[in-house]
Design an enzyme around this catalytic site. Structure first.
Site, PDB file in Angstrom:
ATOM      1  N   THR A 204       0.849  -1.171   0.000  1.00 50.64           N
ATOM      2  CA  THR A 204       0.000   0.000   0.000  1.00 50.64           C
ATOM      3  C   THR A 204       0.891   1.229   0.000  1.00 50.64           C
ATOM      4  O   THR A 204       1.992   1.183   0.532  1.00 50.64           O
ATOM      5  CB  THR A 204      -0.853   0.001   1.292  1.00 50.64           C
ATOM      6  N   ARG A 232     -11.881 -10.097  -2.699  1.00 45.92           N
ATOM      7  CA  ARG A 232     -11.293  -9.750  -1.402  1.00 45.92           C
ATOM      8  C   ARG A 232     -11.025  -8.255  -1.315  1.00 45.92           C
ATOM      9  O   ARG A 232     -10.575  -7.627  -2.257  1.00 45.92           O
ATOM     10  CB  ARG A 232      -9.995 -10.524  -1.209  1.00 45.92           C
ATOM     11  N   GLY A 234      -9.184  -5.438   1.406  1.00 46.34           N
ATOM     12  CA  GLY A 234      -8.378  -5.270   2.604  1.00 46.34           C
ATOM     13  C   GLY A 234      -8.769  -4.046   3.398  1.00 46.34           C
ATOM     14  O   GLY A 234      -9.888  -3.531   3.299  1.00 46.34           O
ATOM     15  N   GLY A 258      -4.078  -6.664   5.540  1.00 53.46           N
ATOM     16  CA  GLY A 258      -5.257  -5.862   5.821  1.00 53.46           C
ATOM     17  C   GLY A 258      -6.246  -6.489   6.766  1.00 53.46           C
ATOM     18  O   GLY A 258      -6.880  -5.793   7.569  1.00 53.46           O
TER      19      GLY A 258
END
Length: 345
Positions: A204, A232, A234, A258
């Site tokens: 990230t 999915r 996070g 996450g």
């Protein structure tokens, strides 16, 4: 006459009022920063150096922190990183999906999740914040909103690096995150996982900035965990998990696994620890210790880290594992730091 009962009552009252005063004082916001030390921006990982340059260009011209954190992470979204933006690694079905969030000094916030074919999800997140009554849009709805707002729908593709990584992953197709293991020979090393091209398995870019007026804003954007299950999401697009800003106290951004940031409401709890009087580094450390306590022996299998900026202009970071880095830019220039970490063996 002071009887024993009255004495005990008076003692109890004095103790209680003292305790309340102590608790109230420990919850007061951090003091205002010295404006000669402003502006300031902090961001995650080595990518933060380039991202901070774009943010600083806004801040150094007396721009708003909100504009700075958007422009800053857009640099990473447009890069060749396999971790952020459309050049990121795909999910296990070979599809690149993006998550992002943004938050300003007035508790305005917006996010997008499972967004496809849009180059700058952080800018879509800002439009969600500014043009809708909602905080989070996901999937087809997020894409539909982006197109309606004039964002270009990019062709479906995988970057050469992501294609290489995905083809290598398909040989085993292990439907689980490979975290904190860098394979060099036969020896696993406890650092955040890297892909064959040297990029991180998941990551990230998170950023917190304070402008010349002393106002805070934050942003967070990612392509998520490599080869995740389709659908999915996070922590990055979730306000209070991957990102949180309270203009009276400070801001925090998270990176790493996450699911475990969400589990403790990571960014918000760091800000609350700062509200209680902890420094940014100490607040990040306490949140990491909570994750380690929750995960127990499984903590060694994940990486989580936080960066934080307090209202008084102090910064800090802390990680679960060795290997997390962050960048800070001020009037004194740009600096790069290795974060302290929790697990020592």
């Amino acid at each position: 006459m002071l009887t024993r009962r009255k004495f005990l009552q008076a003692t109890a009252y004095t103790s209680l009022t003292g305790f309340i005063s102590l608790k109230l004082s420990s919850c007061l916001p951090h003091s205002a920063p010295d404006k000669k030390n402003l502006p300031i921006v902090i961001s995650t990982w080595d990518a933060g150096i380039e991202a901070n340059k774009a943010a600083w260009d806004v801040l150094s011209h007396n721009g708003r922190a909100l504009d700075a954190v958007e422009k800053g992470v857009m640099v990473t979204e447009a890069s060749n990183s396999c971790c952020v933006g459309l050049n990121g690694n795909p999910d296990r079905d070979g599809i690149v999906t993006l998550d992002a969030s943004i938050m300003d000094e007035n508790f305005n916030c917006g996010g997008v999740a499972d967004l496809k074919r849009i180059k700058h999800p952080i800018s879509v997140a800002r439009r969600v914040m500014e043009k809708t009554p909602h905080v989070l849009l996901v999937g087809e709805g997020a894409q539909q909103f982006a197109v309606a707002e004039g964002f270009t729908l990019e062709p479906e593709y995988l970057s050469p690096k992501a294609t290489q990584n995905y083809q290598k992953w398909l040989k085993k197709s292990e439907y689980k995150p490979v975290i904190n293991v860098e394979n060099k020979g036969d020896t696993p090393i406890a650092v955040p996982a890297k892909m064959p091209d040297g990029s991180w398995n998941h990551d990230t870019i998170g950023m917190i900035a304070m402008d010349i007026t002393g106002n805070l804003s934050g942003s967070c954007t990612t392509s998520g965990m490599a080869f995740k299950m389709h659908g999915r999401v996070g922590d990055s697009p979730i306000i209070g998990a991957g990102l949180y800003v309270d203009n009276e106290v400070g801001g925090c951004a998270a990176t790493g696994q996450g699911e475990d940031v969400i589990r403790i409401g990571g960014a918000a709890i760091v800000v609350e620890f700062m509200r209680m009087g902890l420094s940014p580094r100490a607040a990040c450390k306490k949140a990491i210790e909570r994750i380690a306590s929750v995960k127990k022996e499984k903590a060694k299998d994940i990486q989580v880290a936080f960066v934080a900026l307090a209202k008084d202009g102090t910064v800090g970071a802390y990680a679960l594992q060795k290997g997390f880095t962050y960048a800070v830019t001020t009037n004194e220039g740009a600096k790069f730091f290795n974060a302290h970490y929790h697990l020592k063996s």
